[in-house]
Design a protein around this motif. Structure first.
Motif, mmCIF file in Angstrom:
data_model
loop_
_atom_site.group_PDB
_atom_site.id
_atom_site.type_symbol
_atom_site.label_atom_id
_atom_site.label_comp_id
_atom_site.label_asym_id
_atom_site.label_seq_id
_atom_site.Cartn_x
_atom_site.Cartn_y
_atom_site.Cartn_z
ATOM 1 N N GLY A 1 30.350 4.742 14.501
ATOM 2 C CA GLY A 1 28.964 4.368 14.727
ATOM 3 C C GLY A 1 28.694 3.697 16.058
ATOM 4 N N LEU A 2 29.752 3.284 16.763
ATOM 5 C CA LEU A 2 29.559 2.620 18.053
ATOM 6 C C LEU A 2 29.715 3.586 19.212
ATOM 7 N N GLY A 3 30.344 4.715 18.974
ATOM 8 C CA GLY A 3 30.420 5.752 19.992
ATOM 9 C C GLY A 3 31.525 5.591 21.002
ATOM 10 N N HIS A 4 32.568 4.801 20.702
ATOM 11 C CA HIS A 4 33.657 4.693 21.671
ATOM 12 C C HIS A 4 34.997 4.555 20.967
ATOM 13 N N PHE A 5 36.050 4.927 21.701
ATOM 14 C CA PHE A 5 37.416 4.757 21.226
ATOM 15 C C PHE A 5 37.948 3.406 21.708
ATOM 16 N N TYR A 6 39.029 2.958 21.060
ATOM 17 C CA TYR A 6 39.684 1.730 21.479
ATOM 18 C C TYR A 6 41.187 1.911 21.299
ATOM 19 N N ALA A 7 41.963 1.042 21.903
ATOM 20 C CA ALA A 7 43.403 0.986 21.665
ATOM 21 C C ALA A 7 43.853 -0.461 21.788
ATOM 22 N N GLN A 8 44.767 -0.848 20.904
ATOM 23 C CA GLN A 8 45.415 -2.157 20.970
ATOM 24 C C GLN A 8 46.897 -1.873 21.137
ATOM 25 N N LEU A 9 47.430 -2.204 22.315
ATOM 26 C CA LEU A 9 48.790 -1.800 22.665
ATOM 27 C C LEU A 9 49.717 -3.000 22.794
ATOM 28 N N TYR A 10 50.827 -2.916 22.071
ATOM 29 C CA TYR A 10 51.877 -3.928 22.112
ATOM 30 C C TYR A 10 53.190 -3.241 22.480
ATOM 31 N N ARG A 11 53.963 -3.847 23.347
ATOM 32 C CA ARG A 11 55.342 -3.385 23.510
ATOM 33 C C ARG A 11 56.081 -3.767 22.233
ATOM 34 N N ASN A 12 57.128 -3.039 21.932
ATOM 35 C CA ASN A 12 57.848 -3.309 20.684
ATOM 36 C C ASN A 12 58.429 -4.718 20.636
ATOM 37 N N SER A 13 58.669 -5.324 21.792
ATOM 38 C CA SER A 13 59.212 -6.684 21.847
ATOM 39 C C SER A 13 58.131 -7.760 21.730
ATOM 40 N N ASP A 14 56.857 -7.361 21.725
ATOM 41 C CA ASP A 14 55.764 -8.333 21.646
ATOM 42 C C ASP A 14 55.621 -8.898 20.234
ATOM 43 N N ASN A 15 55.008 -10.068 20.159
ATOM 44 C CA ASN A 15 54.700 -10.682 18.872
ATOM 45 C C ASN A 15 53.451 -9.994 18.305
ATOM 46 N N PRO A 16 53.553 -9.331 17.141
ATOM 47 C CA PRO A 16 52.383 -8.629 16.607
ATOM 48 C C PRO A 16 51.245 -9.544 16.189
ATOM 49 N N ASP A 17 51.506 -10.852 16.056
ATOM 50 C CA ASP A 17 50.456 -11.794 15.699
ATOM 51 C C ASP A 17 49.698 -12.302 16.923
ATOM 52 N N ALA A 18 50.208 -11.994 18.113
ATOM 53 C CA ALA A 18 49.525 -12.388 19.347
ATOM 54 C C ALA A 18 48.484 -11.343 19.714
ATOM 55 N N ALA A 19 47.664 -11.665 20.705
ATOM 56 C CA ALA A 19 46.688 -10.683 21.193
ATOM 57 C C ALA A 19 47.430 -9.500 21.796
ATOM 58 N N PRO A 20 46.849 -8.311 21.726
ATOM 59 C CA PRO A 20 47.516 -7.147 22.311
ATOM 60 C C PRO A 20 47.797 -7.354 23.797
ATOM 61 N N ARG A 21 48.900 -6.794 24.270
ATOM 62 C CA ARG A 21 49.218 -6.835 25.697
ATOM 63 C C ARG A 21 48.132 -6.101 26.491
ATOM 64 N N ILE A 22 47.683 -4.973 25.923
ATOM 65 C CA ILE A 22 46.625 -4.178 26.544
ATOM 66 C C ILE A 22 45.573 -3.897 25.487
ATOM 67 N N TRP A 23 44.322 -4.136 25.836
ATOM 68 C CA TRP A 23 43.222 -3.885 24.909
ATOM 69 C C TRP A 23 42.236 -2.962 25.605
ATOM 70 N N ILE A 24 42.165 -1.729 25.158
ATOM 71 C CA ILE A 24 41.227 -0.752 25.706
ATOM 72 C C ILE A 24 39.956 -0.834 24.861
ATOM 73 N N THR A 25 38.937 -1.492 25.380
ATOM 74 C CA THR A 25 37.695 -1.686 24.640
ATOM 75 C C THR A 25 36.584 -2.026 25.625
ATOM 76 N N PRO A 26 35.314 -1.786 25.272
ATOM 77 C CA PRO A 26 34.233 -2.218 26.165
ATOM 78 C C PRO A 26 34.261 -3.735 26.316
ATOM 79 N N PRO A 27 33.713 -4.315 27.398
ATOM 80 C CA PRO A 27 33.015 -3.618 28.470
ATOM 81 C C PRO A 27 33.920 -3.065 29.556
ATOM 82 N N GLN A 28 35.190 -3.491 29.599
ATOM 83 C CA GLN A 28 36.054 -3.014 30.678
ATOM 84 C C GLN A 28 36.292 -1.515 30.583
ATOM 85 N N TYR A 29 36.464 -1.016 29.375
ATOM 86 C CA TYR A 29 36.670 0.415 29.161
ATOM 87 C C TYR A 29 35.628 0.920 28.171
#
Length: 198
Positions: free
Chosen positions: A135-163
């Motif tokens: 309903g919002l019209g966009h894709f997103y991605a939350q990317l973590y390296r396998n060594s990252d803490n999954p409870d932390a914020a994603p290393r890379i966040w593909i989301t508006p407004p930047q993307y």
């Protein structure tokens, strides 16, 4: 100042004057993304140590009260309020949030995308996900390296407004660009698409 964003906020006719005052202050700093002729996604990034105290003073409250109200906003208005590591606030809202169901999914395969999808690129496949904001019209991605803490914020966040990505091809391009600094041999977007399984 974004007149479109301010007009949008005023048009919400919010009952709580504090909420409206904060949203108008955010709207004055907002970037507007248009899909077609109408504005769809509005967003602003704030620096916690610089912007928050300034906005709080303009709203007639202290910085901690302002932060607290920001965290509550998404329960009062359809929007995303994201606190990133490093003291960055990302706030995304707009007509595409309040007029859900008006945007169609666009992918290179024309197959519908639903739910949270795994991102299966080796080294990033343990916790990373992607999907379509229904309903919002966009894709997103939350990317973590396998060594990252999954409870932390994603290393890379593909989301508006930047993307603002509206096709799987665009998502693959955005991911390829974003992960390039972390890879000895950055994969091209065509290869990234292989790992966007759905």
């Amino acid at each position: 100042m974004s007149e479109q964003a301010v007009a949008y906020v005023r048009g919400l006719r919010l009952a709580d004057p504090d909420v409206e005052r904060v949203l108008v202050l955010l709207a004055e700093r907002t970037t507007v993304e248009c899909w077609g002729e109408e504005p769809s996604v509005m967003g602003v990034e704030l620096d916690d140590s610089v912007d928050i105290p300034q906005l709080a003073a303009a709203a007639g409250m202290d910085a901690q009260q302002f932060r607290s109200l920001l965290r509550q906003l998404k329960t009062m208005v359809p929007m995303d309020v994201i606190e990133h590591d490093g003291g960055v606030w990302e706030i995304v809202y707009g007509p595409s949030y309040t007029n859900r169901g008006t945007n169609a999914v666009k992918s290179s395969t024309s197959a519908p995308i639903g739910g949270i999808q795994p991102f299966t690129m080796p080294g990033w496949d343990r916790y990373s996900t992607w999907g379509y904001e229904d309903g919002l019209g966009h894709f997103y991605a939350q990317l973590y390296r396998n060594s990252d803490n999954p409870d932390a914020a994603p290393r890379i966040w593909i989301t508006p407004p930047q993307y603002v990505v509206t096709t799987v091809d665009d998502l693959a391009e955005a991911i390829a660009t974003a992960i390039a600094p972390y890879e000895a041999v950055p994969p091209p977007a065509e290869v990234i698409k292989i790992w966007l399984k759905h």
